[in-house]
Every structure is written in structure tokens, then in C-alpha cells.
Write a protein that holds these residues in place. Structure first.
Motif, PDB file in Angstrom:
ATOM      1  N   HIS A   1       0.733  -1.407   0.008  1.00 30.92           N
ATOM      2  CA  HIS A   1      -0.164   0.144   0.115  1.00 30.92           C
ATOM      3  C   HIS A   1       0.686   1.311   0.225  1.00 30.92           C
ATOM      4  CE1 HIS A   1      -3.808  -1.916   0.171  1.00 30.92           C
ATOM      5  NE2 HIS A   1      -3.630  -2.754   1.333  1.00 30.92           N
ATOM      6  N   ARG A   2       2.028   1.036   0.848  1.00 32.36           N
ATOM      7  CA  ARG A   2       2.698   2.400   0.926  1.00 32.36           C
ATOM      8  C   ARG A   2       3.443   2.705  -0.491  1.00 32.36           C
ATOM      9  NH1 ARG A   2       4.735   0.670   6.317  1.00 32.36           N
ATOM     10  NH2 ARG A   2       6.196  -0.426   5.486  1.00 32.36           N
ATOM     11  N   GLY A   3       3.905   1.649  -1.283  1.00 31.10           N
ATOM     12  CA  GLY A   3       4.515   1.539  -2.539  1.00 31.10           C
ATOM     13  C   GLY A   3       3.401   2.174  -3.652  1.00 31.10           C
ATOM     14  N   GLN A   4       2.180   1.660  -3.446  1.00 36.62           N
ATOM     15  CA  GLN A   4       1.183   2.262  -4.411  1.00 36.62           C
ATOM     16  C   GLN A   4       0.850   3.632  -3.946  1.00 36.62           C
ATOM     17  OE1 GLN A   4      -1.994  -0.568  -3.415  1.00 36.62           O
ATOM     18  NE2 GLN A   4      -1.740  -1.642  -5.120  1.00 36.62           N
ATOM     19  N   GLU A   5       0.921   4.094  -2.822  1.00 32.62           N
ATOM     20  CA  GLU A   5       0.799   5.698  -2.410  1.00 32.62           C
ATOM     21  C   GLU A   5       1.883   6.301  -2.954  1.00 32.62           C
ATOM     22  OE1 GLU A   5       0.071   5.944   1.677  1.00 32.62           O
ATOM     23  OE2 GLU A   5      -1.719   4.981   1.675  1.00 32.62           O
ATOM     24  N   PHE A   6       3.002   5.858  -2.927  1.00 36.18           N
ATOM     25  CA  PHE A   6       4.050   6.417  -3.408  1.00 36.18           C
ATOM     26  C   PHE A   6       4.150   6.668  -4.996  1.00 36.18           C
ATOM     27  CE2 PHE A   6       8.681   6.287  -5.055  1.00 36.18           C
ATOM     28  CZ  PHE A   6       8.949   7.473  -4.624  1.00 36.18           C
ATOM     29  N   GLY A   7       3.771   5.570  -5.614  1.00 38.12           N
ATOM     30  CA  GLY A   7       3.687   5.795  -7.125  1.00 38.12           C
ATOM     31  C   GLY A   7       2.198   6.514  -7.509  1.00 38.12           C
ATOM     32  N   ASP A   8       1.454   6.723  -6.774  1.00 35.69           N
ATOM     33  CA  ASP A   8       0.362   7.491  -7.019  1.00 35.69           C
ATOM     34  C   ASP A   8       0.890   9.040  -6.932  1.00 35.69           C
ATOM     35  OD1 ASP A   8      -1.398   5.258  -7.674  1.00 35.69           O
ATOM     36  OD2 ASP A   8      -2.406   5.332  -5.623  1.00 35.69           O
ATOM     37  N   ASP A   9       1.539   9.266  -5.689  1.00 36.38           N
ATOM     38  CA  ASP A   9       1.896  10.484  -5.710  1.00 36.38           C
ATOM     39  C   ASP A   9       2.839  11.032  -6.912  1.00 36.38           C
ATOM     40  OD1 ASP A   9       0.536  10.524  -3.217  1.00 36.38           O
ATOM     41  OD2 ASP A   9       2.495  10.321  -2.011  1.00 36.38           O
ATOM     42  N   ARG A  10       3.653  10.177  -7.176  1.00 35.75           N
ATOM     43  CA  ARG A  10       4.857  10.546  -8.177  1.00 35.75           C
ATOM     44  C   ARG A  10       3.893  10.639  -9.693  1.00 35.75           C
ATOM     45  NH1 ARG A  10       6.616  10.123  -3.947  1.00 35.75           N
ATOM     46  NH2 ARG A  10       6.139  12.292  -4.069  1.00 35.75           N
ATOM     47  N   MET A  11       2.730   9.918  -9.807  1.00 37.28           N
ATOM     48  CA  MET A  11       2.197  10.064 -11.176  1.00 37.28           C
ATOM     49  C   MET A  11       1.377  11.215 -10.909  1.00 37.28           C
ATOM     50  SD  MET A  11       1.072   8.784 -13.811  1.00 37.28           S
ATOM     51  CE  MET A  11       1.465   7.136 -14.064  1.00 37.28           C
ATOM     52  N   HIS A  12       0.686  11.762  -9.898  1.00 34.99           N
ATOM     53  CA  HIS A  12       0.218  12.969  -9.681  1.00 34.99           C
ATOM     54  C   HIS A  12       1.224  14.098  -9.978  1.00 34.99           C
ATOM     55  CE1 HIS A  12      -2.698  15.994  -8.251  1.00 34.99           C
ATOM     56  NE2 HIS A  12      -1.711  16.463  -7.328  1.00 34.99           N
ATOM     57  N   GLU A  13       2.250  14.119  -9.222  1.00 35.27           N
ATOM     58  CA  GLU A  13       3.233  15.109  -9.561  1.00 35.27           C
ATOM     59  C   GLU A  13       3.726  15.094 -10.960  1.00 35.27           C
ATOM     60  OE1 GLU A  13       6.501  14.601  -6.817  1.00 35.27           O
ATOM     61  OE2 GLU A  13       5.408  14.806  -5.266  1.00 35.27           O
ATOM     62  N   ALA A  14       3.685  14.066 -11.869  1.00 27.97           N
ATOM     63  CA  ALA A  14       4.138  14.055 -13.111  1.00 27.97           C
ATOM     64  C   ALA A  14       3.053  14.747 -14.038  1.00 27.97           C
ATOM     65  CB  ALA A  14       4.624  12.648 -13.472  1.00 27.97           C
ATOM     66  N   GLN A  15       1.872  14.396 -13.604  1.00 21.05           N
ATOM     67  CA  GLN A  15       0.652  14.927 -14.439  1.00 21.05           C
ATOM     68  C   GLN A  15       0.674  16.335 -14.285  1.00 21.05           C
ATOM     69  OE1 GLN A  15      -2.353  12.398 -12.761  1.00 21.05           O
ATOM     70  NE2 GLN A  15      -2.246  11.127 -14.602  1.00 21.05           N
ATOM     71  N   LYS A  16       0.774  16.826 -12.967  1.00 20.29           N
ATOM     72  CA  LYS A  16       1.065  18.448 -12.716  1.00 20.29           C
ATOM     73  C   LYS A  16       2.040  19.098 -13.570  1.00 20.29           C
ATOM     74  CE  LYS A  16       1.249  21.292  -8.605  1.00 20.29           C
ATOM     75  NZ  LYS A  16       1.526  21.706  -7.200  1.00 20.29           N
ATOM     76  N   PHE A  17       3.268  18.216 -13.615  1.00 26.09           N
ATOM     77  CA  PHE A  17       4.236  18.866 -14.471  1.00 26.09           C
ATOM     78  C   PHE A  17       3.854  19.030 -15.644  1.00 26.09           C
ATOM     79  CE2 PHE A  17       8.312  18.195 -16.537  1.00 26.09           C
ATOM     80  CZ  PHE A  17       8.943  19.188 -16.075  1.00 26.09           C
TER      81      PHE A  17
ATOM     82  N   GLN B   1       1.743  21.862 -16.498  1.00 24.17           N
ATOM     83  CA  GLN B   1       2.198  22.933 -16.129  1.00 24.17           C
ATOM     84  C   GLN B   1       3.235  23.486 -17.489  1.00 24.17           C
ATOM     85  OE1 GLN B   1       4.435  22.895 -12.410  1.00 24.17           O
ATOM     86  NE2 GLN B   1       2.373  23.528 -11.333  1.00 24.17           N
ATOM     87  N   SER B   2       3.952  22.330 -18.059  1.00 23.38           N
ATOM     88  CA  SER B   2       4.482  22.543 -18.992  1.00 23.38           C
ATOM     89  C   SER B   2       3.894  22.993 -20.218  1.00 23.38           C
ATOM     90  CB  SER B   2       5.319  21.091 -19.336  1.00 23.38           C
ATOM     91  OG  SER B   2       6.311  20.981 -18.221  1.00 23.38           O
ATOM     92  N   LYS B   3       2.794  22.167 -20.518  1.00 22.02           N
ATOM     93  CA  LYS B   3       1.853  22.401 -21.517  1.00 22.02           C
ATOM     94  C   LYS B   3       1.461  23.956 -21.680  1.00 22.02           C
ATOM     95  CE  LYS B   3      -0.012  17.725 -22.625  1.00 22.02           C
ATOM     96  NZ  LYS B   3      -1.199  17.028 -22.702  1.00 22.02           N
ATOM     97  N   LYS B   4       0.894  24.599 -20.319  1.00 22.15           N
ATOM     98  CA  LYS B   4       0.674  25.787 -20.194  1.00 22.15           C
ATOM     99  C   LYS B   4       1.716  26.634 -20.678  1.00 22.15           C
ATOM    100  CE  LYS B   4      -1.487  29.101 -17.159  1.00 22.15           C
ATOM    101  NZ  LYS B   4      -0.975  30.124 -17.732  1.00 22.15           N
ATOM    102  N   GLY B   5       2.910  26.432 -20.168  1.00 26.88           N
ATOM    103  CA  GLY B   5       4.006  27.170 -20.577  1.00 26.88           C
ATOM    104  C   GLY B   5       4.310  27.290 -21.892  1.00 26.88           C
ATOM    105  N   VAL B   6       4.335  26.096 -22.738  1.00 24.16           N
ATOM    106  CA  VAL B   6       4.273  26.083 -24.151  1.00 24.16           C
ATOM    107  C   VAL B   6       3.462  26.887 -24.864  1.00 24.16           C
ATOM    108  CG1 VAL B   6       4.504  24.539 -26.021  1.00 24.16           C
ATOM    109  CG2 VAL B   6       5.680  23.859 -23.846  1.00 24.16           C
ATOM    110  N   THR B   7       1.967  26.916 -24.489  1.00 25.66           N
ATOM    111  CA  THR B   7       1.037  27.354 -24.764  1.00 25.66           C
ATOM    112  C   THR B   7       1.291  29.186 -24.599  1.00 25.66           C
ATOM    113  OG1 THR B   7      -0.554  25.646 -24.461  1.00 25.66           O
ATOM    114  CG2 THR B   7      -1.507  27.856 -25.060  1.00 25.66           C
ATOM    115  N   ASP B   8       1.649  29.142 -23.929  1.00 26.51           N
ATOM    116  CA  ASP B   8       1.954  30.890 -23.363  1.00 26.51           C
ATOM    117  C   ASP B   8       2.963  31.226 -24.265  1.00 26.51           C
ATOM    118  OD1 ASP B   8      -0.252  30.578 -21.373  1.00 26.51           O
ATOM    119  OD2 ASP B   8       1.251  30.655 -19.810  1.00 26.51           O
TER     120      ASP B   8
END
Length: 121
Positions: free
Chosen positions: A48-64, A67-74
Motif C-alpha cells: 500500500h505504501r508503494g502504491q501511494e508512493f507511485g500514485d503521488d509520483r504520477m500526480h506530480e508528473a501529471q501536474k508537471f 504546467q509545461s503544456k501551459k508554459g508552451v502555450t503561453d
């Protein structure tokens, strides 16, 4: 972003879990069945801790990525605006040049007609 650090942390995290489980197995003053039950529950918790860790990293990657897409669009919008501004400036310069040339042409035609009129007289 340093991806090696994240993978190193994850590897250390998993290795620590395995080593901790092995130490608990050898140091446990419990019966075999109790130890197996404890290892099972620890394994489930680790999963469960591993899954949470993976989910957190996935969320951070999606957020990144977002933000990158918005920067490129801007940046594209800004660059596109700058190109349009330069295009407008160039068109204004061309129009001004055409007006000057037209005025010069008219002036030369008028002078030529004046000279022709003087020659006839």
C-alpha cells in the motif's frame, strides 16, 4: 528535474522494507504462524505504501506535464503576438514607402509637365 534521485529513493525504500522484514523474522520471539501473519500484514502495508508512493509520483508528473503544456502555450501565444507585431510594423513601412513613391511619382510627373509646357512656349 533529477529522476535518478527519485529512483534511488524508491530502491532504498523497498530494500529497507525487505531488510526490515528479514530482521523481524529472525528477531521475532513469536511462533512461525504468528510471524507469517505479521510478515503478510507488513507485506500488505508495504504494498500500500508503494502504491501511494507511485500514485503521488504520477500526480506530480501529471501536474508537471500540465504546467509545461501551459508554459508552451503561453510561449507560443507570446511569440505569435511578437511575430504579428513585426508583420504589422513591416506592413506599415511598406505602405509608407508606397505613399512616398506615389507622391514622388506625382511630383516628377508635375515637374515634367511643367518643363514640357516651358519648352512649348
Amino acid at each position: 528535474m533529477n529522476y535518478d534521485r527519485g529512483y534511488g529513493f524508491l530502491g532504498g525504500f523497498l530494500l529497507g522494507g525487505v531488510v526490515g522484514a528479514a530482521v523481524a523474522l529472525f528477531m521475532a520471539p513469536k511462533s512461525g504462524q504468528d510471524t507469517r501473519d505479521q510478515l503478510r500484514s507488513e507485506g500488505i502495508a508495504l504494498k500500500h505504501r508503494g502504491q501511494e508512493f507511485g500514485d503521488d509520483r504520477m500526480h506530480e508528473a501529471q501536474k508537471f506535464i500540465k504546467q509545461s503544456k501551459k508554459g508552451v502555450t503561453d510561449a507560443q501565444a507570446s511569440f505569435g503576438g511578437a511575430v504579428q507585431d513585426q508583420k504589422d510594423n513591416l506592413q506599415e513601412a511598406i505602405d509608407s514607402g508606397k505613399q512616398v513613391m506615389s507622391q514622388s511619382k506625382n511630383d516628377m510627373v508635375n515637374r515634367l509637365q511643367a518643363v514640357q509646357a516651358q519648352i512649348k512656349n
